[in-house]
Design a protein around this motif. Structure first.
Motif, short mmCIF file in Angstrom:
data_model
loop_
_atom_site.label_atom_id
_atom_site.label_comp_id
_atom_site.label_asym_id
_atom_site.label_seq_id
_atom_site.Cartn_x
_atom_site.Cartn_y
_atom_site.Cartn_z
N ALA A 120 32.60 -40.96 22.61
CA ALA A 120 33.35 -40.74 21.60
C ALA A 120 34.66 -39.46 21.94
O ALA A 120 35.76 -39.34 21.64
CB ALA A 120 32.58 -40.03 20.27
N GLY A 121 33.88 -38.63 22.62
CA GLY A 121 34.88 -37.38 23.32
C GLY A 121 36.03 -38.00 24.25
O GLY A 121 37.17 -37.75 23.87
N ASN A 122 35.71 -39.02 24.99
CA ASN A 122 36.60 -39.52 25.93
C ASN A 122 37.71 -40.36 24.97
O ASN A 122 38.85 -40.65 25.27
CB ASN A 122 36.06 -40.17 27.00
CG ASN A 122 35.83 -39.28 28.18
OD1 ASN A 122 36.72 -38.96 28.99
ND2 ASN A 122 34.46 -38.91 28.20
N LEU A 123 37.14 -41.29 24.20
CA LEU A 123 38.07 -41.84 23.50
C LEU A 123 39.19 -41.56 22.47
O LEU A 123 40.20 -41.68 22.34
CB LEU A 123 37.21 -42.96 22.52
CG LEU A 123 36.54 -44.15 22.96
CD1 LEU A 123 35.66 -44.73 21.86
CD2 LEU A 123 37.38 -45.34 23.44
N ALA A 124 38.54 -40.08 22.10
CA ALA A 124 39.50 -39.39 21.30
C ALA A 124 40.40 -38.50 22.20
O ALA A 124 41.81 -38.38 21.75
CB ALA A 124 38.55 -38.04 20.42
N MET A 125 39.87 -38.16 23.41
CA MET A 125 40.90 -37.52 24.35
C MET A 125 41.91 -38.62 24.71
O MET A 125 43.06 -38.04 24.89
CB MET A 125 39.96 -36.74 25.36
CG MET A 125 40.95 -36.33 26.47
SD MET A 125 39.97 -35.98 27.97
CE MET A 125 39.65 -37.42 28.64
#
Length: 296
Positions: free
Chosen positions: A78-83
């Motif tokens: 989730a963190g990398n997709l958002a980033m």
């Protein structure tokens, strides 16, 4: 010899700044999902092989598997997709500045979760980071570089950056008990990346339009996608781990957080346009605030 760990920490910052600049164009061409899927799969394989070669798999406390799963889902996936979506919409400078919020956000989460104390300097440093980022991200003008132009709503860019910061902070803190038992950091990265790569590969089997690549993958585009992931997940992370092991942890953390500043000359060289004064001020303020947090 202090020169080597200092150079390693600064090199880690330079690697992350370079990687996020290199990632912008392939991320825009492929889309956030496909770009993240390729990066996670390639980097998970590489880090897993490194961990196996170093004999780290036997040191993994598997009774912490719920924490590993949560860290993979939120901290990596989730963190990398958002980033990456933040990068696609807001450019590398804004993304790096928003990611500089990790210092105060992780400090606040650690206070609420583990009861780690926050002193007056921690609060002051967090406010300086937030103020610098707000000043730099909120205002833009005709001097804005091509990479800095916002696609869509600036509010969405900020929300994506904040979600990435909170998710990545949670992903780190949830595996802290496992690391406290002596689990090697590289093994932590391998487990988290493998879990996230497996999950995103399964999700990618769903024939939804949002999961389709923006354009056909070519060998050149594949290399341009994997390269920034290799720089960030393998090179920069390894350099910072070396700095932490051989230098004062607080100073290493500050030197390893210089990417919002270092991304400015990289964009200057790449595009031939000097950064706006607000961008420089915001980046420096973010580093000063981070330094206050980790050194007090």
């Amino acid at each position: 010899m202090l020169l080597l760990p200092v150079a390693a920490a600064v090199g880690a910052s330079l690697g992350w700044a370079s990687g996020i600049v290199l990632a912008q164009q392939p991320a825009r061409r492929l889309g956030a999902f496909e770009f993240t899927r390729i990066q996670l799969t390639a980097c998970a394989a590489l880090v897993s092989l490194l961990s196996a070669g170093l004999g780290y798999w036997s040191a993994i406390p598997w009774h912490h598997w719920p924490s590993f799963l949560l860290s993979a889902v939120f901290g990596i996936l989730a963190g990398n997709l958002a980033m990456i979506e933040c990068l696609r919409r807001g450019g590398p400078r804004r993304t790096e500045l928003l990611l500089a919020l990790r210092g105060p956000v992780v400090a606040l989460m650690a206070y609420l979760w583990f009861g780690e104390t926050l002193n007056l300097w921690d609060v002051a440093g967090g406010l300086i980071v937030i103020s610098g980022i707000w000043l730099s991200v909120q205002f833009s003008g005709p001097e804005t570089s091509r990479s800095d132009r916002v696609s869509g709503s600036l509010g969405i860019v900020v929300l994506l950056g904040l979600f990435a910061v909170v998710s990545q902070g949670f992903g780190f803190l949830v595996v802290k008990p496992a690391m406290a038992e002596g689990m090697p950091p590289l093994a932590v990265s391998a487990v988290r990346l493998l879990g996230a790569a497996f999950l995103i590969s399964i999700i990618g089997l769903w024939p939804a339009e949002a999961f389709r690549p923006g354009e056909k993958l070519t060998p050149s585009l594949l290399g341009r996608t994997i390269l920034p992931g290799f720089i960030g997940y393998v090179v920069s992370s390894s350099l910072l781990l070396y700095a932490f092991a051989n230098f004062h942890a607080g100073l290493a953390a500050v030197l390893g957080s210089l990417s919002p500043v270092l991304v400015l000359p990289i964009l200057w060289v790449r595009e031939g346009r000097a950064p706006a004064p607000r961008a420089v001020f915001g980046a420096v303020a973010a580093i000063v605030g981070t330094a206050i947090i980790v050194l007090t």
